[in-house]
Design a protein around this motif. Structure first.
Motif, mmCIF file in Angstrom:
data_model
loop_
_atom_site.group_PDB
_atom_site.id
_atom_site.type_symbol
_atom_site.label_atom_id
_atom_site.label_comp_id
_atom_site.label_asym_id
_atom_site.label_seq_id
_atom_site.Cartn_x
_atom_site.Cartn_y
_atom_site.Cartn_z
ATOM 1 N N TYR A 131 12.383 65.733 8.507
ATOM 2 C CA TYR A 131 11.554 66.457 7.450
ATOM 3 C C TYR A 131 10.680 65.792 6.788
ATOM 4 C CZ TYR A 131 15.657 69.761 8.514
ATOM 5 O OH TYR A 131 16.375 70.338 9.168
ATOM 6 N N PRO A 132 9.518 66.159 6.495
ATOM 7 C CA PRO A 132 8.493 65.205 5.793
ATOM 8 C C PRO A 132 8.995 65.253 4.308
ATOM 9 C CG PRO A 132 7.595 66.867 6.943
ATOM 10 C CD PRO A 132 8.839 67.367 7.022
ATOM 11 N N GLN A 133 9.766 66.034 3.726
ATOM 12 C CA GLN A 133 10.101 65.829 2.336
ATOM 13 C C GLN A 133 11.082 64.808 2.157
ATOM 14 O OE1 GLN A 133 10.388 68.643 4.301
ATOM 15 N NE2 GLN A 133 10.559 70.316 3.073
ATOM 16 N N HIS A 134 11.880 64.360 3.315
ATOM 17 C CA HIS A 134 13.105 63.320 3.268
ATOM 18 C C HIS A 134 12.098 61.874 3.246
ATOM 19 C CE1 HIS A 134 16.353 61.036 5.389
ATOM 20 N NE2 HIS A 134 16.361 60.669 4.006
ATOM 21 N N PHE A 135 11.083 61.827 4.047
ATOM 22 C CA PHE A 135 10.016 60.760 4.201
ATOM 23 C C PHE A 135 9.300 60.495 2.683
ATOM 24 C CE2 PHE A 135 5.427 59.346 4.827
ATOM 25 C CZ PHE A 135 5.825 57.998 4.999
ATOM 26 N N THR A 136 8.960 61.577 2.288
ATOM 27 C CA THR A 136 8.145 61.235 0.883
ATOM 28 C C THR A 136 9.291 60.996 -0.282
ATOM 29 O OG1 THR A 136 6.661 63.157 1.409
ATOM 30 C CG2 THR A 136 6.977 62.776 -1.016
ATOM 31 N N ARG A 137 10.442 61.548 -0.200
ATOM 32 C CA ARG A 137 11.490 61.243 -1.109
ATOM 33 C C ARG A 137 11.896 59.338 -1.137
ATOM 34 N NH1 ARG A 137 14.443 64.770 -0.444
ATOM 35 N NH2 ARG A 137 16.068 63.892 0.994
ATOM 36 N N ILE A 138 12.022 59.072 0.187
ATOM 37 C CA ILE A 138 12.272 57.736 0.484
ATOM 38 C C ILE A 138 11.248 56.832 0.144
ATOM 39 C CG2 ILE A 138 12.825 55.990 2.087
ATOM 40 C CD1 ILE A 138 14.618 57.923 3.448
ATOM 41 N N PHE A 139 10.040 57.237 0.515
ATOM 42 C CA PHE A 139 8.797 56.403 0.109
ATOM 43 C C PHE A 139 8.573 56.116 -1.366
ATOM 44 C CE2 PHE A 139 4.312 55.412 -0.115
ATOM 45 C CZ PHE A 139 4.124 54.471 0.745
#
Length: 298
Positions: free
Chosen positions: A275-283
């Motif tokens: 999920y892109p949201q997961h990437f955004t959150r970690i970044f």
């Protein structure tokens, strides 16, 4: 299929090697004088065990790996581990050891701390190599426990036995940490492999096929257990293996964000995020900005 010997009690182990049972939950063994022992067996441990080997007399296998188990090494097993024993013809199992049931340490300080002794979950090819002085300390701890077992039990017995076991395990932790220092060159070589594997992982299609890289994936690739591999990385770099992987992932992400016109979603999927949201959150948690913000301010 070959029969697996289940060792769920101290009594079962002692019977297998012809040893006397002095306590139902703990035993100190010296196998140099045993008369009965299996020359080949697969054992499923339901108890904790540590052995100091005095000489090479055969092979121990854990899964597909063979122990690096020569003279003056300590191996350890935890409940649930399966080990294959192969004795060389005419040889005897020359070793001293401690075995104890999980029930022995319930309600004690050792019971609360047992999971911190990570060497119990190391793969079996990662034996602990002791110096002569360290062997003496190991045997001295065994002797203290043995003396408690042969004397009449009283209200202090359980606590003293537990504390002496804890003392032995603490020494073993010290010896393991020393081993990381004395094997610096080997450890550095493994870190080099880790770096190369990280690069190859993100340069391939693995992220899309297998998802985010795991510590286990890299540990398996260098033929180490996840715990031992993690301890090695932490000792050499000051970072956990997971932190090291995350640092590499963020570095690759920055390159993609600034060096391409790919969308955040495309970058996320290529890195292994479902999920892109997961990437955004970690970044954002790591960098302080979302990927979109980072692209604009840079």
């Amino acid at each position: 299929m070959e029969e697996v010997i289940k060792l769920d009690s101290i009594e079962q182990y002692n019977k297998l090697y012809g040893q006397k049972t002095l306590h139902p939950l703990v035993t100190v063994v010296d196998l140099s004088d045993v008369s009965t022992f299996p020359t080949h067996a697969i054992m499923n441990f339901g108890i904790y065990a540590l052995f100091l080997k005095q000489t090479h007399c055969g092979d121990l296998r854990y899964g597909k790996q063979t122990y690096d188990y020569q003279e003056g090494t300590v191996t350890s097993f935890a409940p649930g581990q399966i080990v294959e024993v192969n004795m060389e013809p005419g040889m005897k199992p020359l070793c001293q050891g401690l075995l104890f049931h999980p029930d022995l340490i319930k309600g004690t300080s050792l019971g609360k701390e047992i999971k911190h002794y990570s060497f119990f979950s190391y793969a079996s090819n990662e034996a602990l190599h002791l110096s002569d002085e360290e062997k003496g300390i190991f045997r001295d701890c065994l002797e203290k426990i043995r003396m408690e077992l042969i004397r009449p039990a009283d209200k202090h017995s359980k606590r003293l036995i537990s504390r002496n076991i804890e003392l032995l395990l603490d020494y073993c932790m010290r010896f393991y940490e020393r081993q990381f220092v004395t094997r610096t060159k080997v450890n550095k070589d493994i870190l080099v492999q880790f770096e190369e594997l990280l690069d190859k992982y993100f340069q391939s299609d693995f992220p899309q096929m297998q998802g985010l890289p795991t510590v286990k994936y890299f540990a398996d690739s260098v033929h180490l257990s996840p715990n031992y591999f993690g301890d090695l990385v932490k000792k050499e770099t000051g970072k956990t293996a997971q932190e090291y992987i995350l640092e590499k992932l963020i570095d690759v992400a920055k390159e993609e964000i600034l060096g391409t016109n790919k969308s955040v979603s495309e970058i996320a999927y290529e890195l292994g995020f479902q999920y892109p949201q997961h990437f955004t959150r970690i970044f954002k948690k790591t960098v302080g900005h979302t990927p979109t913000e980072y692209r604009v301010i840079r």
